[in-house]
Design an enzyme around this catalytic site. Structure first.
Site, PDB file in Angstrom:
ATOM      1  N   CYS A   1       0.182   3.723   2.779  1.00  0.00           N
ATOM      2  CA  CYS A   1       0.677   3.154   4.044  1.00  0.00           C
ATOM      3  C   CYS A   1       2.171   3.417   4.184  1.00  0.00           C
ATOM      4  CB  CYS A   1       0.434   1.646   4.096  1.00  0.00           C
ATOM      5  SG  CYS A   1      -1.290   1.148   4.058  1.00  0.00           S
TER       6      CYS A   1
ATOM      7  N   CYS B   1       0.840  -1.211   0.000  1.00  0.00           N
ATOM      8  CA  CYS B   1       0.000   0.000   0.000  1.00  0.00           C
ATOM      9  C   CYS B   1       0.870   1.255   0.000  1.00  0.00           C
ATOM     10  CB  CYS B   1      -0.890  -0.051   1.244  1.00  0.00           C
ATOM     11  SG  CYS B   1      -1.731   1.480   1.663  1.00  0.00           S
TER      12      CYS B   1
END
Length: 152
Positions: A76, A73
């Site tokens: 992230c 991600c």
């Protein structure tokens, strides 16, 4: 002894998972684990799994902020340094945890994580707030303060 001196706080050791209990007045004294003698705070988020997550949430005398994330991600990955900075900023006042939802899919299912990154804030063993998406440090600090001061 005053009531404040007698008040105890519980905290799980990030190194050995022992539940420690000590006077709340010692929170700023760099407490160490009674079992492994490691510091209970190291100003870094703690990587944990589903069982560790529950153990920390249920046995923390300080608020717990959890970052549910995954290595693939992009947001992230961009948020990780902000979360690390926040861990340094809050010192001994909060416990910050990271749960890799790719490795620990059961934890993501147990906590009904639908998107990542997702932040979940817990106090006294209960979830008090949740937010999806990455934030810059000032907004993260503001969000946490607002959530913890609501209803007080």
């Amino acid at each position: 002894m005053t009531e404040a001196t007698q008040q105890k706080i519980r905290l799980v050791c990030a190194h050995c998972n022992t539940i420690n209990q000590f006077p709340v007045t010692r929170l700023d004294d760099m407490p160490i684990c009674a079992s492994c003698k490691q510091p209970l705070f190291n100003q870094k988020p703690i990587e944990t799994d589903a069982n560790g997550l529950i153990r920390h949430i249920d046995n923390s005398g300080v608020p717990v902020l959890v970052d549910f994330w995954a290595p693939w991600c992009g947001p992230c990955q961009n948020f990780a340094p902000v979360f690390n900075q926040f861990a340094t900023a809050v010192g001994n006042q909060m416990r910050l945890l990271k749960v890799n939802t790719e490795t620990h899919q059961q934890a993501a299912m147990d906590f009904n994580i639908r998107s990542i990154p997702t932040l979940a804030l817990f106090r006294d063993g209960r979830e008090v707030a949740r937010m999806s998406g990455a934030l810059p440090l000032p907004q993260l600090q503001q969000w946490v303060v607002e959530q913890l001061t609501q209803g007080n």
